[in-house]
Enzyme design. Structure first.
Site, mmCIF file in Angstrom:
data_model
loop_
_atom_site.group_PDB
_atom_site.id
_atom_site.type_symbol
_atom_site.label_atom_id
_atom_site.label_comp_id
_atom_site.label_asym_id
_atom_site.label_seq_id
_atom_site.Cartn_x
_atom_site.Cartn_y
_atom_site.Cartn_z
ATOM 1 N N TYR A 285 -3.226 4.082 -1.588
ATOM 2 C CA TYR A 285 -2.312 5.228 -1.480
ATOM 3 C C TYR A 285 -3.133 6.478 -1.200
ATOM 4 O O TYR A 285 -4.021 6.848 -1.984
ATOM 5 C CB TYR A 285 -1.545 5.365 -2.791
ATOM 6 C CG TYR A 285 -0.304 6.212 -2.690
ATOM 7 C CD1 TYR A 285 0.929 5.613 -2.477
ATOM 8 C CD2 TYR A 285 -0.348 7.591 -2.828
ATOM 9 C CE1 TYR A 285 2.088 6.376 -2.404
ATOM 10 C CE2 TYR A 285 0.806 8.355 -2.754
ATOM 11 C CZ TYR A 285 2.021 7.745 -2.543
ATOM 12 O OH TYR A 285 3.164 8.500 -2.475
ATOM 13 N N TYR A 329 4.307 9.120 5.681
ATOM 14 C CA TYR A 329 4.399 9.254 4.226
ATOM 15 C C TYR A 329 5.767 8.772 3.777
ATOM 16 O O TYR A 329 6.740 9.509 3.789
ATOM 17 C CB TYR A 329 4.182 10.716 3.845
ATOM 18 C CG TYR A 329 4.426 11.056 2.385
ATOM 19 C CD1 TYR A 329 3.555 10.602 1.388
ATOM 20 C CD2 TYR A 329 5.497 11.853 2.006
ATOM 21 C CE1 TYR A 329 3.767 10.927 0.068
ATOM 22 C CE2 TYR A 329 5.712 12.185 0.674
ATOM 23 C CZ TYR A 329 4.849 11.727 -0.292
ATOM 24 O OH TYR A 329 5.054 12.051 -1.599
#
Lengths: 375, 404
Positions: A285, A329
């Site tokens: 991430y 995102y």
């Protein structure tokens, strides 16, 4: 038991954009339908739905729109992007416990054209009152506090952050689904980008995106008979550290660390029997570059403060799709879809081999992780 | 229009430093005397040694009331002309950071070179929509650099767009944290202390994680601590605040950590800081010697005489009607005067022989005629942090570097 009992049988996504022009609910529906198609299943097969908080796409709303019938499993995980792998864990738990057969995990957001998480306009709650009014009102500023301490503790430089984003953009440049397709950057570009919250520059922060991703989870046994090769869930873990806050865990001894990812890591290796050396590729991430380095350390790929060497020496294929810095995102869900493609062997930037693929979720918050592999 | 402005900014920035522009007059005693009188600075060393007060550096190359020609080679003039054209016709200075390599001697002729280093906008500000223009200047005497300055102004469109005045983010107090915020109101930095086992804790909560007791009490912190980490926030702008904002995570000497804005100290990990309070929040500032405060009644005479003594003929500093037309309450102090007042405050305290190496200030609320301007300061090592407040808020904050 998590181990290899369930699998991701289908993945689906919308395009990734800056202005989808449609509602988040519609994006969710499109992604869920695409994932079901990919798996060769129908909306009427869905009996479980699990998603994140921070939006209005309730499980029942998605179920209505896709024309699902009865649901026996509905759940949501909080803490923003930290939920990404945890929603898959929810689905695995439901399938393994026999509560549901076909659980769809989804995330849809108009994070660029709608509510932008990086703006300093969220009214503070009680915890945030110790940070927002003082000027730590954005995720970037909150991460910058840990990043500054990291530089101090380990003698790293902002170039070490820059190399993370340069690598992500190199991968995105050859991924047609990525927002930054065809647009690689250099370390010089990173150095020249403006300060957002020192020591973080604009290019240390992931982009803002509109889009949706959905994943279909079912029993590993059943997945084998479906349309696509299953990505078996070897391990699925959630984790929170001692004295955990949302993005502002400043009150435990070490500020430049992610102990919640350490909690996840221990479970991932324990459940799967694997070690970092077995991992073929990692999807980490990457909302902010410093946390990629700290994750490598917490996951055991290197020692404390050594994450930068893993990046500089390209010791491990990381985020072959370009990550959230380069692709989009979608709160980490696009990363899980990439891990599934790597397992299937269908990724645009395919990492050779058949070893397991590690995925992590949002950091600085209670987080989660997965290890996926072929059947 | 934004593209036109940005293209002009790029062109001017790429042109680099301007040719050296000489001052009209040499450094001279009459101008020094007028300046000292307007600022109210009784320091005798300037006349004794035949040198100019350091804060006058910029005064010598001010253009005066009727400049012989419009000097568009000057980057600030050139950029201002572009912004005037685009309707951003008013100007206020917002930041000034001066470095003095040495004091200037009477008779020396200065020349200044400027270059444009930043143009940011359009921004919504309390005054209206505008652009921040940053320049860097170097003053030379016969090729020798004697002083430098980073200078920022806001060029804005007066009254064109009623700005949305955003309120700063306020903390929310609950039953478990009300004692802390009551402490801030009372000027006390309070730390939760378990009434059973005595463990200290921040941020507070209803239960003691060490012993489980539900008996929270508090102690008052000494207020001293060490910077554990810090952030300089730039983007996006915070409601009701001007970027950049420096925020520090501080290890209090009692053993707990706390977040607060850091003011008046260049941030560094390990720096010692002292808690204070501003706007209902704890803030970190320098530890060290407290300067006696100084109150100045800012009469129209102070504003006008000092504007003229600093050779700043902008109408907002001497013509009340013009100031009101441009959206101000009254005439207000110019930044060169504020710089001078900061210099005077520090040298009055440090003594006439103190030598200043630099003055770095940021302006907040304007200081209008009939305001009372109160200066406070803290000295630590060779830096003095200075804040000047009026009834409406902080007019100036800054750091003065003194030669050791």
């Amino acid at each position: 038991m998590i181990a290899r009992s369930a699998a991701i049988a289908g993945i689906g996504a919308t395009e990734f954009s800056k202005d989808s022009g449609r509602s988040e609910l519609r994006l969710a529906v499109e992604a869920v339908r695409a994932a079901l198609d990919d798996a060769g299943l129908r909306p009427s097969d869905v009996d479980g739905l699990t998603t994140f908080s921070m939006d209005d796409n309730a499980e029942i709303a998605v179920a209505r729109e896709i024309g699902a019938g009865e649901l026996t499993f509905l759940s949501r995980i909080g803490y923003g992007g930290g939920a990404a792998c945890a929603v898959v864990q929810q689905a695995v738990l439901a399938v393994t416990a026999g509560i549901a057969e076909t659980v769809v995990c989804y995330r849809a957001l108009n994070e660029r054209s709608g509510r932008r998480f990086g703006q300093a306009n969220t009214p503070p709650g009680l915890d945030a009152s110790w940070h927002y009014p003082m000027g730590l009102a954005t995720p970037a500023a909150q991460v910058a506090m840990a990043a500054r301490r990291y530089l101090h503790d380990y003698g790293a430089t902002t170039d070490d952050f820059g190399r993370v984003t340069v690598a992500a953009r190199r991968h995105a440049a050859t991924n047609p689904a990525a927002w930054f397709y065809g647009r690689p950057i250099t370390l010089e570009d990173h150095r020249a980008s403006r300060w957002i919250a020192e020591p973080l520059r604009l290019l240390d922060c992931c982009q803002e995106s509109d889009g949706a991703v959905a994943l279909v989870v079912t029993a590993a046994e059943r997945a084998r008979d479906l349309r696509r090769a299953p990505a078996v869930v070897c391990a699925a873990a959630q984790g929170s550290g001692p004295d955990q806050f949302v993005m502002t865990s400043y009150y435990r001894d070490e500020v430049a660390a992610l102990p919640e990812m350490g909690v996840v890591a221990r479970q991932l290796w324990g459940q799967s029997g694997l070690t970092p050396a077995d991992v073929r590729a990692a999807v980490l991430y990457d909302h902010f570059t410093p946390y990629v380095l700290m994750q490598l350390e917490e996951l055991g790929f290197c020692g404390r403060g050594e994450g930068r060497h893993v990046i500089a020496e390209e010791r491990l294929p990381i985020n072959p799709h370009g990550g959230q810095l380069g692709e989009a995102y979608i709160h980490g869900m696009n990363g899980i879809a990439e891990a599934v493609r790597q397992v299937r062997g269908t990724a645009v930037n395919q990492v050779p081999g058949d070893g397991p693929v590690l995925v992590t979720a949002g950091t600085g918050v209670p987080t989660s992780g997965l290890i996926l592999s072929g059947a | 229009m934004t593209e036109t402005i940005e293209a002009a900014a790029r062109r001017i920035a790429e042109a680099g430093p301007s040719p050296a522009r000489p001052a009209r007059d040499p450094v001279n005693r009459p101008a020094i005397r007028d300046w000292l009188a307007a600022i109210g600075d009784a320091n005798p060393v300037y006349e004794r040694d035949g040198v100019a007060p350091p804060a006058m550096a910029q005064v010598w190359t001010m253009r005066g009331l009727r400049p012989a020609h419009e000097d568009l080679d000057d980057p600030l003039r050139g950029m201002s002309a572009v912004l005037d054209e685009a309707g951003y016709t008013s100007v206020v200075a917002t930041d000034c950071a001066q470095t003095y390599h040495r004091y200037l001697r009477e008779g020396e002729i200065l020349a200044v070179r400027g270059r444009l280093t930043g143009v940011a906008g359009p921004k919504r500000t309390a005054l209206g929509e505008g652009w921040f223009v940053t320049t860097e200047s170097v003053w030379e005497v016969a090729g020798e650099p004697v002083a430098e300055m980073r200078f920022r102004v806001l060029k804005y469109r007066p009254g064109a767009s009623a700005p949305v005045r955003s309120e700063p983010i306020r903390p929310v107090a609950g039953p478990d944290s009300a004692f802390f915020w009551a402490g801030v109101e009372a000027g006390e930095l309070r730390i939760q202390r378990c009434g059973e086992c005595g463990a200290l804790r921040h941020p507070p909560g209803p239960a003691c994680p060490a012993c489980g007791a539900l008996k929270p009490e508090y102690v008052v912190a000494a207020g001293t601590g060490t910077v554990h980490s810090y952030v300089v926030h730039h983007h996006p702008s915070l409601p009701g605040r001007r970027s950049p904002v420096t925020v520090a995570l501080v290890d209090l000497d009692e053993g707990v950590r706390m977040v607060g804005e850091l003011r008046g100290v260049h941030p560094s990990i390990g720096a010692r800081v002292q808690a204070g309070f501003a706007d209902g929040l704890p803030v970190w500032g320098p530890t060290g010697v407290e300067l006696p405060s100084w109150e100045l009644a800012v009469t129209p005479t102070v504003i006008i005489s000092s504007a003229l003594a600093t050779r700043d003929f902008q109408d907002v500093h001497h013509d009340r009607d013009a100031a009101v037309r441009r959206g101000s309450r009254d005439i207000f102090l110019n930044i060169l005067t504020t710089t001078g007042l900061v210099q005077r405050y520090v040298t009055d305290w440090a003594g006439p022989e103190a030598v200043l190496r630099g003055i770095e200030i940021r302006l907040g609320a304007p200081c209008y005629a009939y305001d009372t301007l109160t200066f406070t300061g803290q000295a630590r090592g060779d830096e003095v942090a200075v804040v000047g407040r009026t009834a409406t808020g902080e007019h100036v904050s800054g750091i003065v570097r003194v030669a050791s």
